[in-house]
Design an enzyme around this catalytic site. Structure first.
Site, PDB file in Angstrom:
ATOM      1  N   GLN A  15      -8.669   1.834   1.917  1.00  0.00           N
ATOM      2  CA  GLN A  15      -7.628   1.765   0.895  1.00  0.00           C
ATOM      3  C   GLN A  15      -7.854   0.501   0.046  1.00  0.00           C
ATOM      4  O   GLN A  15      -7.175   0.300  -0.956  1.00  0.00           O
ATOM      5  CB  GLN A  15      -6.237   1.688   1.529  1.00  0.00           C
ATOM      6  N   ASN A  16      -8.757  -0.348   0.500  1.00  0.00           N
ATOM      7  CA  ASN A  16      -8.947  -1.648  -0.151  1.00  0.00           C
ATOM      8  C   ASN A  16      -9.710  -1.510  -1.458  1.00  0.00           C
ATOM      9  O   ASN A  16     -10.541  -0.599  -1.613  1.00  0.00           O
ATOM     10  CB  ASN A  16      -9.681  -2.609   0.800  1.00  0.00           C
ATOM     11  N   HIS A  22      -8.432   4.202  -3.170  1.00  0.00           N
ATOM     12  CA  HIS A  22      -7.580   3.608  -4.214  1.00  0.00           C
ATOM     13  C   HIS A  22      -8.379   2.839  -5.244  1.00  0.00           C
ATOM     14  O   HIS A  22      -7.857   1.936  -5.886  1.00  0.00           O
ATOM     15  CB  HIS A  22      -6.513   2.717  -3.549  1.00  0.00           C
ATOM     16  N   ASN A  73      -4.106  -3.475  14.982  1.00  0.00           N
ATOM     17  CA  ASN A  73      -3.139  -4.146  14.113  1.00  0.00           C
ATOM     18  C   ASN A  73      -2.305  -5.077  14.991  1.00  0.00           C
ATOM     19  O   ASN A  73      -1.749  -4.628  15.995  1.00  0.00           O
ATOM     20  CB  ASN A  73      -2.229  -3.098  13.447  1.00  0.00           C
ATOM     21  N   PRO A  74      -2.206  -6.386  14.628  1.00  0.00           N
ATOM     22  CA  PRO A  74      -1.387  -7.273  15.467  1.00  0.00           C
ATOM     23  C   PRO A  74       0.101  -6.909  15.442  1.00  0.00           C
ATOM     24  O   PRO A  74       0.833  -7.206  16.372  1.00  0.00           O
ATOM     25  CB  PRO A  74      -1.615  -8.662  14.847  1.00  0.00           C
ATOM     26  N   SER A 114      -0.678  -0.874   7.248  1.00  0.00           N
ATOM     27  CA  SER A 114       0.724  -0.632   7.623  1.00  0.00           C
ATOM     28  C   SER A 114       1.024   0.867   7.563  1.00  0.00           C
ATOM     29  O   SER A 114       2.111   1.306   7.904  1.00  0.00           O
ATOM     30  CB  SER A 114       1.663  -1.388   6.668  1.00  0.00           C
ATOM     31  N   ALA A 122      -8.267  -7.860  13.748  1.00  0.00           N
ATOM     32  CA  ALA A 122      -9.500  -7.054  13.687  1.00  0.00           C
ATOM     33  C   ALA A 122     -10.740  -7.921  13.863  1.00  0.00           C
ATOM     34  O   ALA A 122     -11.688  -7.519  14.562  1.00  0.00           O
ATOM     35  CB  ALA A 122      -9.542  -6.328  12.347  1.00  0.00           C
ATOM     36  N   CYS A 135      -9.770   5.853 -23.357  1.00  0.00           N
ATOM     37  CA  CYS A 135     -10.800   6.919 -23.324  1.00  0.00           C
ATOM     38  C   CYS A 135     -11.500   7.016 -21.974  1.00  0.00           C
ATOM     39  O   CYS A 135     -12.396   7.840 -21.794  1.00  0.00           O
ATOM     40  CB  CYS A 135     -11.834   6.670 -24.434  1.00  0.00           C
TER      41      CYS A 135
HETATM   42  C1  BV8 Z   1       0.393   9.664  -5.556  1.00  0.00           C
HETATM   43  C2  BV8 Z   1      -4.523   0.046  -5.386  1.00  0.00           C
HETATM   44  C3  BV8 Z   1       1.132  11.512  -6.695  1.00  0.00           C
HETATM   45  C4  BV8 Z   1      -3.804  -0.816  -6.391  1.00  0.00           C
HETATM   46  C5  BV8 Z   1      -2.750   1.004  -4.008  1.00  0.00           C
HETATM   47  C6  BV8 Z   1       8.082   7.396  -5.578  1.00  0.00           C
HETATM   48  C7  BV8 Z   1       7.546   7.342  -6.855  1.00  0.00           C
HETATM   49  C8  BV8 Z   1       6.182   7.492  -7.108  1.00  0.00           C
HETATM   50  C9  BV8 Z   1       5.320   7.699  -6.048  1.00  0.00           C
HETATM   51  C10 BV8 Z   1       5.868   7.738  -4.770  1.00  0.00           C
HETATM   52  C11 BV8 Z   1       7.227   7.602  -4.520  1.00  0.00           C
HETATM   53  N1  BV8 Z   1       7.421   7.690  -3.183  1.00  0.00           N
HETATM   54  C12 BV8 Z   1       6.232   7.871  -2.577  1.00  0.00           C
HETATM   55  C13 BV8 Z   1       5.295   7.922  -3.525  1.00  0.00           C
HETATM   56  C14 BV8 Z   1       3.898   8.109  -3.319  1.00  0.00           C
HETATM   57  C15 BV8 Z   1       3.264   6.733  -3.400  1.00  0.00           C
HETATM   58  C16 BV8 Z   1       3.604   5.992  -2.124  1.00  0.00           C
HETATM   59  O1  BV8 Z   1       3.095   6.315  -1.074  1.00  0.00           O
HETATM   60  N2  BV8 Z   1       4.489   4.979  -2.238  1.00  0.00           N
HETATM   61  C17 BV8 Z   1       4.852   4.206  -1.064  1.00  0.00           C
HETATM   62  C18 BV8 Z   1       5.271   2.802  -1.492  1.00  0.00           C
HETATM   63  C19 BV8 Z   1       5.969   4.918  -0.320  1.00  0.00           C
HETATM   64  N3  BV8 Z   1       1.855   6.993  -3.496  1.00  0.00           N
HETATM   65  C20 BV8 Z   1       1.275   7.076  -4.711  1.00  0.00           C
HETATM   66  O2  BV8 Z   1       1.841   6.856  -5.746  1.00  0.00           O
HETATM   67  C21 BV8 Z   1      -0.165   7.524  -4.674  1.00  0.00           C
HETATM   68  N4  BV8 Z   1      -0.346   8.571  -5.624  1.00  0.00           N
HETATM   69  O3  BV8 Z   1       1.192   9.901  -4.693  1.00  0.00           O
HETATM   70  O4  BV8 Z   1       0.188  10.474  -6.600  1.00  0.00           O
HETATM   71  C22 BV8 Z   1       0.666  12.384  -7.734  1.00  0.00           C
HETATM   72  C23 BV8 Z   1       0.350  13.689  -7.391  1.00  0.00           C
HETATM   73  C24 BV8 Z   1      -0.041  14.529  -8.375  1.00  0.00           C
HETATM   74  C25 BV8 Z   1      -0.135  14.052  -9.695  1.00  0.00           C
HETATM   75  C26 BV8 Z   1       0.162  12.728 -10.017  1.00  0.00           C
HETATM   76  C27 BV8 Z   1       0.565  11.883  -9.026  1.00  0.00           C
HETATM   77  C28 BV8 Z   1      -1.093   6.389  -5.076  1.00  0.00           C
HETATM   78  C29 BV8 Z   1      -0.931   5.240  -4.110  1.00  0.00           C
HETATM   79  C30 BV8 Z   1      -2.021   4.214  -4.368  1.00  0.00           C
HETATM   80  C31 BV8 Z   1      -1.412   2.908  -4.822  1.00  0.00           C
HETATM   81  N5  BV8 Z   1      -2.468   1.878  -4.942  1.00  0.00           N
HETATM   82  N6  BV8 Z   1      -3.759   0.127  -4.140  1.00  0.00           N
HETATM   83  C32 BV8 Z   1      -3.857  -2.281  -6.013  1.00  0.00           C
HETATM   84  O5  BV8 Z   1      -4.417  -2.648  -4.970  1.00  0.00           O
HETATM   85  O6  BV8 Z   1      -3.340  -3.085  -6.834  1.00  0.00           O
HETATM   86  S1  BV8 Z   1      -1.823   1.007  -2.594  1.00  0.00           S
HETATM   87  C33 BV8 Z   1      -2.116  -0.421  -1.741  1.00  0.00           C
HETATM   88  O7  BV8 Z   1      -0.992  -0.593  -0.916  1.00  0.00           O
HETATM   89  C34 BV8 Z   1      -3.285  -0.388  -0.797  1.00  0.00           C
HETATM   90  O8  BV8 Z   1      -4.379   0.268  -1.342  1.00  0.00           O
HETATM   91  C35 BV8 Z   1      -2.732   0.260   0.442  1.00  0.00           C
HETATM   92  O9  BV8 Z   1      -2.810   1.644   0.345  1.00  0.00           O
HETATM   93  C36 BV8 Z   1      -1.292  -0.169   0.376  1.00  0.00           C
HETATM   94  C37 BV8 Z   1      -1.053  -1.392   1.237  1.00  0.00           C
HETATM   95  O10 BV8 Z   1      -1.217  -0.990   2.501  1.00  0.00           O
HETATM   96  P1  BV8 Z   1      -2.152  -1.788   3.514  1.00  0.00           P
HETATM   97  O11 BV8 Z   1      -3.548  -1.750   3.043  1.00  0.00           O
HETATM   98  O12 BV8 Z   1      -1.816  -1.248   4.813  1.00  0.00           O
HETATM   99  O13 BV8 Z   1      -1.700  -3.315   3.391  1.00  0.00           O
HETATM  100  P2  BV8 Z   1      -0.327  -3.928   3.899  1.00  0.00           P
HETATM  101  O14 BV8 Z   1      -0.271  -5.313   3.342  1.00  0.00           O
HETATM  102  O15 BV8 Z   1       0.805  -2.968   3.651  1.00  0.00           O
HETATM  103  O16 BV8 Z   1      -0.483  -4.017   5.495  1.00  0.00           O
HETATM  104  C38 BV8 Z   1      -1.483  -4.829   6.053  1.00  0.00           C
HETATM  105  C39 BV8 Z   1      -1.484  -4.532   7.527  1.00  0.00           C
HETATM  106  O17 BV8 Z   1      -2.521  -5.285   8.123  1.00  0.00           O
HETATM  107  C40 BV8 Z   1      -0.186  -4.932   8.217  1.00  0.00           C
HETATM  108  O18 BV8 Z   1       0.243  -3.884   9.055  1.00  0.00           O
HETATM  109  C41 BV8 Z   1      -0.595  -6.160   9.037  1.00  0.00           C
HETATM  110  O19 BV8 Z   1       0.113  -6.223  10.250  1.00  0.00           O
HETATM  111  C42 BV8 Z   1      -2.038  -5.899   9.293  1.00  0.00           C
HETATM  112  N7  BV8 Z   1      -2.856  -7.092   9.510  1.00  0.00           N
HETATM  113  C43 BV8 Z   1      -2.649  -8.339   9.019  1.00  0.00           C
HETATM  114  N8  BV8 Z   1      -3.645  -9.155   9.446  1.00  0.00           N
HETATM  115  C44 BV8 Z   1      -4.479  -8.386  10.213  1.00  0.00           C
HETATM  116  C45 BV8 Z   1      -3.984  -7.076  10.245  1.00  0.00           C
HETATM  117  N9  BV8 Z   1      -4.578  -6.086  10.932  1.00  0.00           N
HETATM  118  C46 BV8 Z   1      -5.706  -6.395  11.604  1.00  0.00           C
HETATM  119  N10 BV8 Z   1      -6.259  -7.628  11.616  1.00  0.00           N
HETATM  120  C47 BV8 Z   1      -5.671  -8.644  10.946  1.00  0.00           C
HETATM  121  N11 BV8 Z   1      -6.214  -9.883  10.962  1.00  0.00           N
HETATM  122 ZN    ZN Z   2     -12.082   3.484 -24.966  1.00  0.00          ZN
END
Ligand code: BV8
Ligand code: ZN
Length: 258
Positions: free
Chosen positions: A103-104, A121, A225-226, A201, A243, A132
């Site tokens: 997802q990164n 993503h 995941n911690p 998460s 990790a 364009c």
């Molecule tokens: C889609 C790129 C539909 C950008 C990202 C209401 C309105 C609109 C949409 C929605 C809605 N409700 C739900 C949705 C769907 C939405 C969604 O899921 N929303 C969530 C908030 C509920 N999803 C979308 O919009 C997706 N598209 O649904 O399209 C559609 C269908 C047809 C036609 C048109 C549209 C698109 C989602 C993609 C968004 N872009 N990233 C950018 O980076 O700027 S998401 C981004 O956030 C990441 O890519 C990742 O996916 C997410 C974050 O999650 P994590 O990677 O898990 O990171 P996080 O910080 O949360 O957690 C870190 C974890 O690591 C923790 O658990 C921590 O404990 C752990 N950790 C910490 N240290 C360590 C560790 N683990 C191991 N070792 C360590 N040392």
């Molecule tokens: Zn252009």
């Protein structure tokens, strides 16, 4: 010292036919890249990530959003892959079949030697024209520290003059079709028998469906995941460690002195 769950994960690694690894921001945390859970800092501290990572945010204030992504790209270019990224590349070289899905939007998996991770993503390193969609060549050097509190006017497309946008998938945008199809196929149709969910998460969809799809196919699902996530109650094995600590341990135990 390994506990029983880690021993269980090592046995699963040794026996696996097709390992799928699914990663999130937590795997880059130990490279100094803030996860989405950590509050946004600097100019963006009053914003919620989901507010900034949308097409509307970019339309409303392109310099604020482009500055944020360039700041993040600069952080990635200054960072190094960590032992978790390296451990994943090592597993890929040991098992009969391997697929990496991330997802990164950073390039740390690639820089640790993982080839062709599936970027669900997108990436900070593939900007394109917002109008364009033509790809835009970024300057190869590390971008300067954006001036003016990190607002930065996005460059313009040479072809149509449209604004250049980051090559990431924003909220409300569809995932790249090829990436999503390849990820689901790896889990559902290509005999995945061991699925690792590492550093995520598991809250953003449809990506977060993948571990559940693996469970439906009776794969062994190992979560690293911690902290607790929604996967804790369904995963076969939960390793509550960082990790970068546990992955090298698993690799060493599964394939000693290799
Ligand atoms: C889609 C790129 C539909 C950008 C990202 C209401 C309105 C609109 C949409 C929605 C809605 N409700 C739900 C949705 C769907 C939405 C969604 O899921 N929303 C969530 C908030 C509920 N999803 C979308 O919009 C997706 N598209 O649904 O399209 C559609 C269908 C047809 C036609 C048109 C549209 C698109 C989602 C993609 C968004 N872009 N990233 C950018 O980076 O700027 S998401 C981004 O956030 C990441 O890519 C990742 O996916 C997410 C974050 O999650 P994590 O990677 O898990 O990171 P996080 O910080 O949360 O957690 C870190 C974890 O690591 C923790 O658990 C921590 O404990 C752990 N950790 C910490 N240290 C360590 C560790 N683990 C191991 N070792 C360590 N040392
Ligand atoms: Zn252009």
């Amino acid at each position: 010292m390994m506990d029983t769950s880690e021993h269980h994960a090592v046995e699963a690694l040794r026996a696996a036919r097709h390992v799928v690894v699914f990663t999130g921001a937590g795997i880059s945390a130990e490279s100094g890249i803030p996860t989405y859970r950590d509050a946004l800092t600097g100019l963006w501290e009053n914003f919620d990530f989901a507010e900034l990572a949308t097409p509307d945010a970019f339309r409303r204030d392109p310099a604020l959003v482009w500055g944020w992504y360039e700041w993040r790209r600069m952080n990635v270019m200054r960072a190094e892959p960590n032992t978790a990224h390296q451990g994943i590349a090592a597993i890929a070289s040991k098992v009969p079949r391997f697929t990496l899905i991330t997802q990164n939007v950073d390039n740390l998996h690639e820089r640790a030697g993982s080839n062709q991770p599936i970027h669900l993503h997108g990436s900070l390193f593939s900007p394109r024209c917002f109008a364009c969609a033509r790809p835009h060549e970024l300057s190869c050097g590390i971008p300067d520290e954006p001036q003016g509190g990190r607002r930065l006017e996005p460059p313009r497309c040479q072809h149509c003059g449209g604004r250049i946008r980051p090559g990431v998938v924003w909220f409300g945008e569809s995932l790249p079709k090829a990436a999503w199809t390849a990820a689901m196929s790896a889990v559902e149709k290509e005999g995945c028998d061991l699925f690792f969910s590492i550093g995520t998460s598991a809250m953003v969809y449809p990506a977060a469906e993948l571990p559940f799809a693996a469970l439906r196919r009776r794969a062994t699902v190992v979560q690293i995941n911690p902290d607790l996530t929604q996967l804790d109650e369904v995963a076969t094995i939960n390793l509550h460690s960082a990790a970068a600590d546990v992955l090298p341990r698993l690799v060493e135990a599964a394939w000693p002195n290799t």
